[in-house]
Design an enzyme around this catalytic site. Structure first.
Site, mmCIF file in Angstrom:
data_model
loop_
_atom_site.group_PDB
_atom_site.id
_atom_site.type_symbol
_atom_site.label_atom_id
_atom_site.label_comp_id
_atom_site.label_asym_id
_atom_site.label_seq_id
_atom_site.Cartn_x
_atom_site.Cartn_y
_atom_site.Cartn_z
ATOM 1 N N HIS A 149 3.645 37.908 -19.548
ATOM 2 C CA HIS A 149 2.416 37.113 -19.671
ATOM 3 C C HIS A 149 1.160 37.916 -19.408
ATOM 4 C CE1 HIS A 149 5.190 33.635 -19.702
ATOM 5 N NE2 HIS A 149 4.336 33.316 -20.656
ATOM 6 N N ASN A 157 9.218 34.946 -27.508
ATOM 7 C CA ASN A 157 9.211 35.783 -26.293
ATOM 8 C C ASN A 157 10.383 35.392 -25.395
ATOM 9 O OD1 ASN A 157 6.748 36.510 -27.367
ATOM 10 N ND2 ASN A 157 5.590 35.163 -26.021
ATOM 11 N N ASP A 158 10.450 34.092 -25.116
ATOM 12 C CA ASP A 158 11.549 33.645 -24.264
ATOM 13 C C ASP A 158 12.870 33.636 -25.021
ATOM 14 O OD1 ASP A 158 10.627 33.183 -21.602
ATOM 15 O OD2 ASP A 158 9.322 31.646 -22.421
ATOM 16 N N CYS A 166 5.260 30.613 -32.324
ATOM 17 C CA CYS A 166 4.059 30.896 -31.527
ATOM 18 C C CYS A 166 4.300 32.036 -30.536
ATOM 19 C CB CYS A 166 3.582 29.642 -30.796
ATOM 20 S SG CYS A 166 4.786 29.006 -29.623
HETATM 21 C C1 PEP Z 1 7.295 32.230 -25.967
HETATM 22 O O1 PEP Z 1 8.125 32.210 -25.063
HETATM 23 O O2 PEP Z 1 7.455 32.860 -27.025
HETATM 24 C C2 PEP Z 1 6.025 31.502 -25.822
HETATM 25 C C3 PEP Z 1 5.191 31.390 -26.828
HETATM 26 O O3 PEP Z 1 5.732 30.973 -24.599
HETATM 27 P P1 PEP Z 1 5.241 31.886 -23.350
HETATM 28 O O4 PEP Z 1 5.014 33.275 -23.860
HETATM 29 O O5 PEP Z 1 4.001 31.286 -22.815
HETATM 30 O O6 PEP Z 1 6.388 31.772 -22.415
HETATM 31 MG MG MG Z 2 7.922 30.734 -23.541
#
Ligand code: PEP
Ligand code: MG
Length: 588
Positions: free
Chosen positions: A187, A455-456, A503
């Site tokens: 993050h 990302n997750d 996203c």
């Molecule tokens: C993700 O995990 O891809 C996401 C968009 O959420 P964050 O990066 O805020 O966990």
């Molecule tokens: Mg996420």
């Protein structure tokens, strides 16, 4: 002694400046002051306000000397806020009444921030955040706490940096960020991109290399770090900046056009934001809406959760900025993982990324999510738009049902007050946990859209902590295992006829955007700074080429091969890579 080190590029741009080493000081929280008398409390509040104002004024002057008048102006205005009689006298009055001085300063500032936030004037309402920032600074001065910030604009070198610290740093102080740890999808890196701070992460031996160094230069696009660069190095960087400037201007020239392939396959591009203040930058970048409003940032930089009123004002500002024709997808607060909020008193966990995070907070902190949902209904009612919401970290059918139940409960509560309330809330799920991807066909029947958090999803599919620099080789979202999961989610969504957005950071990487569009993803949402690059990449290819690329990507066995295929297509169309999100490459 000068030297070069290579890390992983995390936020584009070149930064040169004095090195400032960040050293963590342990956990935060609300300090409580032991004061001998009410007179002493008053004196300390006044002194702290003066000290905070002096610090801010000194910073403003330094920024002015560095030819950064815009940033200097913000800090000079904050210096005046620190000694605003309306806040200081109210804090003194509360402390005289027996309130702890820290609480008194926060309460007085909060009251003032709420008045500002409720104003119809968007610019003044935006000042509410500044008032809260200033209050945190006064509290630090009051409790003798150090401001863990550089005194002059610097390139920050650290093992790792909490996103909250970067979020509360006055603009202009961090010229660049070099981390020994982290990854491009941690993050803090995502935040650096949205703040336009050039960054390089996962730099081996960084802290040893910068020990005793005066200056550091970093290139957030190549991942290169120069310690004490020489004159020739600096000239080469300046030349590179000119070349990239020309390339970026060419990509920006496409902003007026809807994002599409040569043969007209439309891929709407939306922005990821963390505050309504980001709307201006997103609109300028040609965002067709907001695909991810990371609302947990509203919970940072403060000592208590934002009230329902405050949230209404923040959501309404974002909705009004985009108007009724462009959606603003508000994500329920994704608290937990690497975004801890000390004042919520959540239990420490051995594995926070696998713990009570995001929608899982509903079990112990149901009211937190209900407050958010009521605020979203009310904001949309006031703004006259259809609200869009999504929940992070959904893992089961029960999680999706829980979201829908909370949404409906919040609507009944708002409607019962007689407040304006829209007929429906467009409801989505973030697909970022493998079980949700596996259950996509069933989940798709319960909601209106999916938004894939790559990302997750990458972290959980490959079982590699997204912030752990030792796991770079597992952290590339272009890994075929992740892409096959995306394809399964698209297939599940198609069965129910709902759209799929992405996203996660992969959407902001031109190579990633091409692969995702080829896999049938309907929309991409990324930091505003990445939109030009992905728009330009899409404009240079046909839908047929994208589908062929996706087929090759799905058949590949590693991320490097997929990136090579995507770069081959990009390179065949254009020389040089457009400025965009990070090239999420494996560690060199
Ligand atoms: C993700 O995990 O891809 C996401 C968009 O959420 P964050 O990066 O805020 O966990
Ligand atoms: Mg996420």
């Amino acid at each position: 002694m000068s030297g070069r080190i290579a890390g992983i590029p995390a936020a584009p741009g070149i930064a040169v400046g004095p090195v400032w080493r960040y050293r963590p000081r342990g956990a935060g929280g609300v300090p409580v002051l032991a004061v001998a008398s009410r007179g002493e409390a008053e004196l300390r509040i006044r002194r702290a306000a003066d000290a905070a104002a002096a610090q801010l004024q000194a910073l403003a002057e330094r920024l002015c000397e560095m030819n950064r008048p815009g940033d200097a102006e913000i800090l000079a205005a904050q210096a005046l806020m620190a000694i605003d009689p309306a806040i200081v006298e109210e804090a003194v009055r509360l402390a005289r009444g027996g309130m702890d001085p820290v609480e008194a300063v926060l309460a007085a500032a909060e009251a003032s921030a709420q008045v500002l936030a409720a104003l119809d004037d968007a610019l003044l309402a935006a000042r509410a955040g500044d008032v809260r920032d200033v209050a945190v600074r006064v509290v630090r001065a009051l409790s003798g706490g150090h401001l863990d910030l550089p005194a002059v604009p610097s390139v920050v070198a650290a093992d790792d940096l909490p996103p909250s610290l970067l979020a509360e740093t006055p603009p202009g102080l961090v010229l660049g960020l070099a981390l020994a740890g982290g990854s491009p999808t941690a993050h803090v890196a995502i935040l650096a991109r949205s703040l336009g701070i050039p960054s390089v992460v996962a730099v081996p031996g960084l802290l040893d290399a910068v020990r005793g160094a005066a200056t550091i230069a970093l290139d957030g696009e190549s991942g290169e770090i120069l310690v004490d660069p020489g004159a020739a190095d600096l000239r080469a960087l300046a030349e590179l900046q000119v070349v990239r400037g020309a390339r970026d201007r060419a990509a920006a020239a496409l902003r007026g056009r809807p994002a599409a392939t040569i043969d007209g396959q439309r891929i709407p591009l939306l922005a990821n934001i963390r505050s309504p203040d980001d709307a201006v930058r997103a609109l300028e970048a040609g965002a067709e809406g907001v695909g991810l409003f990371r609302t947990e940032y509203l919970f940072l930089r403060r000592q208590a959760p934002p009230s329902e009123e405050e949230q209404v004002s923040e959501y309404r500002r974002a909705m009004e900025a985009f108007g009724p024709a462009r959606s603003v997808v508000i994500r329920l607060a994704d608290i937990g993982g690497d975004k801890s909020i000390p004042y919520l008193g959540l239990r420490e966990e051995p594995n926070p990324f696998l713990g009570v995070r995001a929608i899982r907070l509903a079990q112990d902190s149901r009211e937190l999510l209900l407050t958010q949902l009521r605020a979203i209904w009310r904001a949309a009612g006031e703004a006259g738009v259809t609200p869009h919401v999504m929940a992070p970290m959904v893992a089961t059918i029960a999680d999706a049902q829980l979201l829908c139940g909370l949404r409906d409960e919040a609507r009944s509560a708002v409607a019962a007050t007689g407040a304006a309330c829209p007929g429906r809330m467009v409801t989505g799920l973030m697909i970022e946990v493998p079980s949700a991807a596996i259950l996509a066909p069933e989940l798709a029947r319960l909601v209106d859209f999916f938004s894939i958090g790559t990302n997750d999803l990458t972290q959980y599919v490959l079982a590699a902590d997204r912030g752990n620099p030792s796991l770079g080789r597992y952290q590339d979202a272009l890994h075929p295992a992740v892409l096959r999961t995306v394809a399964a989610v698209v297939a599940g969504a198609d069965q129910a006829g709902i759209p799929v957005a992405v996203c996660g950071e992969l959407a902001g990487d031109p190579a990633g955007a091409l692969v995702l569009a080829g896999l049938g993803v309907d929309e991409l949402s990324a930091d505003a700074g990445s939109l030009d690059g992905i728009r330009a990449a899409l404009a240079g290819v046909t839908g047929t080429e994208l589908r062929a690329l996706a087929a090759k990507a799905l058949a590949a066995t590693d991320a490097e091969a997929v990136r090579a295929y995507a770069n081959e297509l990009l390179g065949a169309k254009r020389e040089g890579r457009p400025r965009g999100g990070p090239a999420i490459t494996v560690r060199r």
